[in-house]
Structures are given as C-alpha cells and as structure tokens.
Design a protein around this motif. Structure first.
Motif, PDB file in Angstrom:
ATOM      1  N   THR A 367      -8.765  54.610  28.926  1.00 35.87           N
ATOM      2  CA  THR A 367     -10.007  54.074  28.364  1.00 35.87           C
ATOM      3  C   THR A 367     -10.078  52.577  28.627  1.00 35.87           C
ATOM      4  OG1 THR A 367      -8.983  53.677  26.222  1.00 35.87           O
ATOM      5  CG2 THR A 367     -10.022  55.831  26.564  1.00 35.87           C
ATOM      6  N   ALA A 368     -11.233  52.025  28.371  1.00 37.51           N
ATOM      7  CA  ALA A 368     -11.418  50.581  28.591  1.00 37.51           C
ATOM      8  C   ALA A 368     -12.054  49.942  27.369  1.00 37.51           C
ATOM      9  CB  ALA A 368     -12.273  50.344  29.827  1.00 37.51           C
ATOM     10  N   ILE A 369     -11.541  50.282  26.200  1.00 38.44           N
ATOM     11  CA  ILE A 369     -12.079  49.735  24.956  1.00 38.44           C
ATOM     12  C   ILE A 369     -11.487  48.353  24.726  1.00 38.44           C
ATOM     13  CG2 ILE A 369     -12.271  50.072  22.469  1.00 38.44           C
ATOM     14  CD1 ILE A 369     -11.998  53.062  22.956  1.00 38.44           C
ATOM     15  N   PRO A 370     -12.296  47.319  24.596  1.00 40.75           N
ATOM     16  CA  PRO A 370     -11.755  45.962  24.408  1.00 40.75           C
ATOM     17  C   PRO A 370     -11.140  45.784  23.031  1.00 40.75           C
ATOM     18  CG  PRO A 370     -14.134  45.945  24.209  1.00 40.75           C
ATOM     19  CD  PRO A 370     -13.762  47.348  24.628  1.00 40.75           C
ATOM     20  N   ASN A 371     -10.346  44.714  22.882  1.00 42.98           N
ATOM     21  CA  ASN A 371      -9.750  44.389  21.591  1.00 42.98           C
ATOM     22  C   ASN A 371     -10.818  43.928  20.623  1.00 42.98           C
ATOM     23  OD1 ASN A 371      -7.183  44.921  22.618  1.00 42.98           O
ATOM     24  ND2 ASN A 371      -6.896  42.806  23.286  1.00 42.98           N
ATOM     25  N   SER A 372     -10.573  44.166  19.353  1.00 44.78           N
ATOM     26  CA  SER A 372     -11.528  43.764  18.323  1.00 44.78           C
ATOM     27  C   SER A 372     -11.564  42.253  18.208  1.00 44.78           C
ATOM     28  CB  SER A 372     -11.142  44.377  16.979  1.00 44.78           C
ATOM     29  OG  SER A 372     -11.113  45.780  17.057  1.00 44.78           O
ATOM     30  N   PRO A 373     -12.721  41.670  17.964  1.00 42.54           N
ATOM     31  CA  PRO A 373     -12.792  40.208  17.787  1.00 42.54           C
ATOM     32  C   PRO A 373     -12.068  39.790  16.513  1.00 42.54           C
ATOM     33  CG  PRO A 373     -14.873  41.245  17.203  1.00 42.54           C
ATOM     34  CD  PRO A 373     -14.024  42.322  17.806  1.00 42.54           C
ATOM     35  N   PRO A 374     -11.551  38.570  16.471  1.00 41.38           N
ATOM     36  CA  PRO A 374     -10.835  38.111  15.266  1.00 41.38           C
ATOM     37  C   PRO A 374     -11.749  38.023  14.068  1.00 41.38           C
ATOM     38  CG  PRO A 374     -11.210  36.298  16.798  1.00 41.38           C
ATOM     39  CD  PRO A 374     -11.612  37.539  17.519  1.00 41.38           C
ATOM     40  N   THR A 375     -11.206  38.332  12.899  1.00 42.22           N
ATOM     41  CA  THR A 375     -11.963  38.271  11.649  1.00 42.22           C
ATOM     42  C   THR A 375     -11.182  37.453  10.626  1.00 42.22           C
ATOM     43  OG1 THR A 375     -10.939  40.323  10.866  1.00 42.22           O
ATOM     44  CG2 THR A 375     -13.039  40.510  12.057  1.00 42.22           C
ATOM     45  N   LYS A 376     -11.850  37.045   9.586  1.00 40.10           N
ATOM     46  CA  LYS A 376     -11.188  36.311   8.519  1.00 40.10           C
ATOM     47  C   LYS A 376     -10.238  37.248   7.761  1.00 40.10           C
ATOM     48  CE  LYS A 376     -15.061  33.120   7.830  1.00 40.10           C
ATOM     49  NZ  LYS A 376     -16.065  32.595   6.865  1.00 40.10           N
ATOM     50  N   GLU A 377      -9.095  36.701   7.379  1.00 36.41           N
ATOM     51  CA  GLU A 377      -8.083  37.502   6.705  1.00 36.41           C
ATOM     52  C   GLU A 377      -7.710  36.862   5.369  1.00 36.41           C
ATOM     53  OE1 GLU A 377      -4.724  38.147   9.279  1.00 36.41           O
ATOM     54  OE2 GLU A 377      -5.996  38.192  11.066  1.00 36.41           O
ATOM     55  N   ARG A 378      -7.288  37.716   4.454  1.00 38.44           N
ATOM     56  CA  ARG A 378      -6.803  37.248   3.148  1.00 38.44           C
ATOM     57  C   ARG A 378      -5.349  37.687   2.994  1.00 38.44           C
ATOM     58  NH1 ARG A 378      -9.522  38.645  -1.916  1.00 38.44           N
ATOM     59  NH2 ARG A 378      -8.812  36.566  -2.563  1.00 38.44           N
ATOM     60  N   THR A 379      -4.501  36.712   2.741  1.00 36.11           N
ATOM     61  CA  THR A 379      -3.066  36.978   2.634  1.00 36.11           C
ATOM     62  C   THR A 379      -2.565  36.521   1.269  1.00 36.11           C
ATOM     63  OG1 THR A 379      -2.799  36.631   5.018  1.00 36.11           O
ATOM     64  CG2 THR A 379      -0.800  36.599   3.684  1.00 36.11           C
ATOM     65  N   LEU A 380      -1.784  37.377   0.616  1.00 37.31           N
ATOM     66  CA  LEU A 380      -1.185  37.060  -0.674  1.00 37.31           C
ATOM     67  C   LEU A 380       0.316  36.902  -0.494  1.00 37.31           C
ATOM     68  CD1 LEU A 380      -1.308  36.808  -3.800  1.00 37.31           C
ATOM     69  CD2 LEU A 380      -1.043  39.301  -3.890  1.00 37.31           C
ATOM     70  N   ILE A 381       0.845  35.759  -0.940  1.00 39.15           N
ATOM     71  CA  ILE A 381       2.287  35.488  -0.850  1.00 39.15           C
ATOM     72  C   ILE A 381       2.852  35.430  -2.265  1.00 39.15           C
ATOM     73  CG2 ILE A 381       4.057  33.854  -0.096  1.00 39.15           C
ATOM     74  CD1 ILE A 381       2.208  32.979   2.129  1.00 39.15           C
ATOM     75  N   LEU A 382       3.768  36.336  -2.562  1.00 34.50           N
ATOM     76  CA  LEU A 382       4.404  36.412  -3.874  1.00 34.50           C
ATOM     77  C   LEU A 382       5.832  35.893  -3.767  1.00 34.50           C
ATOM     78  CD1 LEU A 382       3.176  40.004  -4.856  1.00 34.50           C
ATOM     79  CD2 LEU A 382       2.160  37.808  -5.526  1.00 34.50           C
ATOM     80  N   GLY A 383       6.135  34.831  -4.492  1.00 35.17           N
ATOM     81  CA  GLY A 383       7.473  34.234  -4.432  1.00 35.17           C
ATOM     82  C   GLY A 383       7.491  33.021  -3.517  1.00 35.17           C
ATOM     83  N   TRP A 384       8.635  32.325  -3.547  1.00 30.46           N
ATOM     84  CA  TRP A 384       8.750  31.080  -2.775  1.00 30.46           C
ATOM     85  C   TRP A 384      10.210  30.829  -2.416  1.00 30.46           C
ATOM     86  CZ3 TRP A 384       4.838  27.991  -1.046  1.00 30.46           C
ATOM     87  CH2 TRP A 384       5.196  26.752  -0.484  1.00 30.46           C
ATOM     88  N   ASN A 385      10.426  30.289  -1.216  1.00 33.06           N
ATOM     89  CA  ASN A 385      11.744  29.815  -0.813  1.00 33.06           C
ATOM     90  C   ASN A 385      11.557  28.735   0.252  1.00 33.06           C
ATOM     91  OD1 ASN A 385      11.271  31.194   1.636  1.00 33.06           O
ATOM     92  ND2 ASN A 385      12.312  33.035   0.890  1.00 33.06           N
ATOM     93  N   ALA A 386      12.647  28.317   0.862  1.00 31.62           N
ATOM     94  CA  ALA A 386      12.588  27.220   1.838  1.00 31.62           C
ATOM     95  C   ALA A 386      11.775  27.576   3.067  1.00 31.62           C
ATOM     96  CB  ALA A 386      14.008  26.816   2.245  1.00 31.62           C
ATOM     97  N   ARG A 387      11.557  28.875   3.316  1.00 32.71           N
ATOM     98  CA  ARG A 387      10.796  29.297   4.490  1.00 32.71           C
ATOM     99  C   ARG A 387       9.304  29.416   4.219  1.00 32.71           C
ATOM    100  NH1 ARG A 387      15.706  31.757   4.741  1.00 32.71           N
ATOM    101  NH2 ARG A 387      15.115  33.375   3.262  1.00 32.71           N
TER     102      ARG A 387
END
Length: 617
Positions: A367-387
C-alpha cells in the motif's frame, strides 16, 4: 630471615646441598683411606653412590640405623643425618610455610592475571552480573574467553556471589581480584595492557562521576606502555561531567551519558508501545544483536539490493571505510570497497547472503498510505528523579507545538527544576502532590492524556521507590477497569527483579534504565563502532526505531512473506527490522514483538499489527 621466605628457601637449599656434598665426599674418602672393608663389600662405593647415600641420610634419619662398616664411616653418616635434621628439615618447613602463605595470598586475590585478550571489569555493583552473563553469551563460541574483575571486595565473596547469580558462564573463565579500581598499581594486577576491553561499572559512592574520572586516569596510567588499542567503556551519571570524563579517558574512551540516554529511552518508549522490548532484544546477546559485515560480493550494488540480499539478517546501515556510519541511508547509495554493512542478526556467523537469492515480493499487497500528520499530545508524568528534566527536554523535541505535559510529584527538587526548565513546544504544568494517592490520580482525569509516564523516585531507597511505583501502577490499573478505558503507560523501575511483579499491572512498557545502560556498555565493549550507532538511534534528529501501523505498508489479511514488508518500507525510505502482533501485545516476555524474521517465511498482517522500522520520523 628478615628478607622473607624466598631468601630463607634459597639459603637453606644451599646449606642442605653443602651438607650432602661435604658429607658424601668425606664418606667416599673415608671408605678409600680405611684398609678394612665390610665383609659384604668387594669394592668401595663410588663418589655418586656416596653422594646418594648422603642424600638419603639427610632426608631420612632412619637410614643411619642400617649403616655398617668402619666407625669413621658411621660417624660421618651420623653427622650427615644430624645436619639433615637441623638444615634440610628446616628447609622443608620453610618451603611448606612459604607455599601456604602464597596460597593464602592467592585466596586474597592479589596475584597477577596472566590472561590475554580478556575483558577487564573495574568496580562492583549489581550490574556486574548482567555484564558477566552477556559476555558469556557473546563468547559462547570462543574457547579461551576470560573476564578479570577488580573490585575493593573479598575475592572469595565475589566468586561465591557470581556462582550464585550467574551459575552458567559456559567455557568463559571469570577471574576475581581484590584491589582499588582507582589505583594504577592495583589495576595492573588484572593486566589491562593486554586486555581487549575495559568496562568501568558505575560507582555506588555519592559522587560516582568523580570516581569514574579517577578510574579513567588510573587505567590510562596502567596502560601507558601499551600500544595495542583497547576500548574503555564507562557511564557518566550527569551530563555536565561528560566533557571532563572524555578528557580523562582519551580517544579510546567510550562514555555513555546515563541520564540523557535513559531520558531518551523513556520518551521514545512512552510514545511507542513495545519499543523497550525492541531495544532490549537488540542490546542483549541472547537474541538478535547488531553486527558489522564486509561483503565484497555486494560492492557496487545499492543499499536497496543489500536489504533483500540476506534472508535471516536485517540490514540497517553502512559503516564506510572512513569510519562514518550511515543509518538507513538512501536506498540508491552504492556499497564501496571497504564498506561494512550494519546488520541485525542472531550471531556474527549468521550474517550470510541468501544462497537462493532474494525471496519474491508480492507488489500487489503493498500500500501507499502516508504517515499521519503530527498532532498535539498530552503527557502525564507521575513522580520525579534526576532524569525528569531530561525527559521533558527530550519530549519537547518530539511533540508538535502546543502539546501539554503535566508533572505530579512530591519530590523536593521537582518544583525548582520545573521553574528553570525552558521548552519550545510544550506547555508545562506542575502539581506538588503525592502521585501514588488515589484521590490525586482521579482528580487528574488520567484517561484524557495520550501518554502516562511513571518515574521511579531517587529520594528514597530503590526498593521503596519501586514499591511506590507498583502502588501507582495498581491504582491506574484499577481506574482503567472501572472506567473501561485503557491508558498508555510507561513505567520506570529501579530494580529489574521487580519487573516480574510489575507485569501484573499490564503497563505497556517497563524501562529498567540501569540494565539497558549496562547492556549498551557491554555491546560497545565488544564492538566500539556501536557507540556511534547508538548515539544516532537515540537522537531525536537522526534515524530512530518506530513502530508504525502495518496497514500503511501492506494490505491486512493478505498472505505474503516478510520480504514484501521490507520492500514496502524501502519504498518509503525506511528499513524494516520486524513487526508486532497486536493480539500478543500484552503477553510477556516479547509482548508480540518479532525481530529480524525470516524474509521468506509466510506472514499475514492483521488490523492493529505494527511494523518495526528505522526512519527519520
């Protein structure tokens, strides 16, 4: 006597020899001067026979009981026996004591290592068992493979612990020595001058990078008279110390930025479920890994031809004769003399051209289906460290403008670090709350986020941090069941042993940063060229590994072979290295990932399946 056992052994040996020689000559002389002979003897003994009798008298006092003849001869034999008791016995005693002391010294692990072409491991931590098991797998087809470990621990304790945690090392020898990894004199014990690689394990001290720099300098001092090249592999915990460590290690040092690589792994994996399985398979020696192969038969052919030329190996790039690496180059690039192909294969001896030629390609299924265009994303980060700051910085390079990232953590460093962070595409939000609290999680509306990252805290003991992570994952799983909506969750674990416990939470991926970094260090120690390859793979600006919908490459439901998938990816300027079966995406340990399949094997793509490719985006 103050000069020790070697001097005592030497002088007592000389004294013993003197007693035998003098006594034997006197006995031989006495027999010739005295006219009387023993009735049983027709002729006097020869000089050699007299010397042999002197040896027997000196070593065995009972021999004198059988002496006969003139009293002069008996007196001389008796004196030889007395000398043997006083000197020869002392010589044997000192020799025995010296051997016992030497054996005790060997048990302490202070003797020199005589191996050549071995791998030296400096330092001790839980990561040493991963390195040993991986090197045992990598050297399974070698007869004289060896590892020499130098650490500030008891030799016997190290050997016992290795036998308990890595019971099968095959034919590979594991030699342990006790010493300080930052002392050049101690490092010479493990013979780094004739080693094929040196691996420096991260220190457990409060400032591990300072220990790394000192060890790099010590290795350089210990190898200053060696002309043979030897890669020195280490891991820097903080990016700001990377330049100093590289300066200390010199051109032969290959240093990995731990926090930076771990952050990239977490970000890439959170956006693509299953990617951690792909990386683990590539980095360990148990399945398929990366090898370099010079193929004169393909000189003049294109990279596209090389993609199809190997039935059981996946080509991903070219290492030029000038040392430059091209990952997923243009398919029209021609292979030049001296170039080496970068291949994913089961072993170095399985990178062989297909004897029957390339498998057929069913172009009607492509097939020749193109990649989807980029969209806005929502990311949740739980916790914290040096990285965490590195995770947000890397995430900012992948997402489109206007994307959101919300951080929820009670770590004391989280707030100040968030205020200093500068990003371009992300809209940041921070809440100083306990990320494992059920009421906090419910108030966040986790189901509205595209990705959820659960970080392992570094402000408490690693086991306690993993316990908190497990509690958070269980809370999220329970919320999933009640809402009937599955979350995309990537969790970081401090201890790989807790991964099995965490699998019941059915998170999409588990990142054990220390293990992946250790696997990477081991790979680089065996093949230094891979350091540049990994830098490119983990860089947001280079070619990376993606899991893309298989329907964009081939038609679902059509019986094809994997060669057709490779050609479909090539037509898009990508290099296919495997696929993922959606129906098995929650089944450990592979989670549906099939890496480097046989290109001639039959395959039917189903809706939801993915293709694992190397691509720019």
């Amino acid at each position: 006597m103050s000069k020790g056992t070697p001097a005592l052994v030497g002088w007592l040996a000389i004294a013993s020899l003197a007693v035998v020689l003098v006594g034997g000559v006197l006995a031989w002389t006495a027999e010739r001067l005295v006219p009387e002979k023993h009735p049983d003897e027709n002729e006097p003994k020869g000089l050699l026979a007299s010397l042999w009798q002197a040896v027997l008298h000196a070593m065995d006092p009972g021999t004198v009981a059988g002496d006969t003849g003139h009293w002069w001869y008996i007196a001389i034999a008796f004196l030889i026996t007395i000398g043997g008791i006083l000197i020869v016995t002392a010589f044997i005693g000192v020799l025995t004591t010296g051997l016992d002391a030497k054996l005790a010294d060997l048990r302490k692990g202070r003797s020199d290592v005589l191996e050549q072409g071995h791998t030296v491991i400096l330092g001790w931590s839980d990561q040493v068992f991963t390195v040993i098991s991986e090197l045992a797998e990598a050297n399974a087809n070698q007869r004289r493979a060896a590892i020499a470990i130098l650490a500030d621990r008891d030799k016997v304790e190290m050997e016992d612990e290795i036998r308990a945690k890595v019971p099968d090392v095959g034919r590979m020898r594991v030699v342990c020595r006790t010493g300080d990894p930052v002392d050049p004199d101690d490092i010479t014990i493990v013979n780094p001058a004739e080693a094929k690689a040196v691996v420096i394990l991260p220190s457990t001290e409060p400032n591990p990078d300072a220990q790394l720099v000192r060890t790099l300098l010590a290795v350089g001092k210990a190898r200053e008279n060696s002309a043979a090249p030897c890669p020195v592999v280490g891991c820097v915990s903080e990016s700001k110390n990377l330049a100093a460590a590289r300066l200390a290690g010199g051109p032969s040092a290959y240093l990995i930025d731990a926090n930076d690589i771990a952050a990239r792994l977490i970000v890439q994996t959170c956006r693509q479920s299953g990617l951690s399985v792909v990386y683990t398979d590539l980095l360990d020696f148990g399945g398929d890994e990366v090898y370099l192969k010079e193929e004169p038969a393909l000189v003049g052919y294109t990279y596209a031809d090389a993609l199809h030329a190997y039935r059981t190996s996946s080509i991903i790039g070219i290492l030029g004769g000038d040392g430059r690496i091209a990952i997923n180059p243009d398919s029209r690039v021609r292979i030049q003399p001296g170039d080496r192909l970068i291949a994913i294969s089961e072993d170095d001896d399985t990178v062989v051209l297909s004897p029957t030629g390339p498998a057929p390609v069913d172009r009607s299924a492509i097939t020749a289906i193109p990649n989807s265009p980029p969209t806005k994303e929502r990311t949740l980060i739980l916790g914290w460290n040096a990285r965490a700051t590195g995770v947000l910085t890397q995430l900012d390079q992948y997402v489109s403008a206007g994307s959101e990232a919300q951080v929820v953590a009670s770590h004391p460093d989280a707030g100040p670090a968030m205020r200093k962070l500068a990003v371009l595409n992300l809209l940041l939000d921070f809440k100083a709350e306990d990320s494992s609290d059920r009421s906090v999680l419910e108030s966040l509306r986790v189901q509205d986020f595209d990705h959820v990252i659960v970080l392992c805290g570094d402000d408490v003991d690693p086991q306690l941090a993993d316990s908190r992570t497990l509690a958070t994952l269980l809370q999220l799983r329970d919320m999933e069941q009640k809402l009937g909506d599955r979350f995309s969750i990537v969790s970081e674990m401090a201890d790989d042993r807790n991964r099995a416990l965490a699998q019941v939470t059915q998170a999409d991926d588990f990142i054990v940063s220390d293990k992946l970094l250790t696997l990477m260090m081991t790979q680089v120690s065996e093949n230094p060229h891979l350091a540049t390859l990994f830098d490119d793979l983990f860089d947001a600006d280079g070619c990376e590994i993606y899991l893309k919908p298989a329907g964009r490459y081939v038609r679902p439901g059509m019986p094809i072979n994997y060669q057709t998938v490779v050609e479909a990816a090539r037509a898009k300027g990508e290099s296919a290295i495997g696929y993922r079966v959606a129906a098995q995406s929650l089944v450990p340990p592979t989670y549906g990932i099939v890496l480097n399949p046989d290109k001639a094997a039959p395959l039917t793509i189903r809706p939801g399946d993915s293709v694992v490719v190397l691509a720019e985006d």
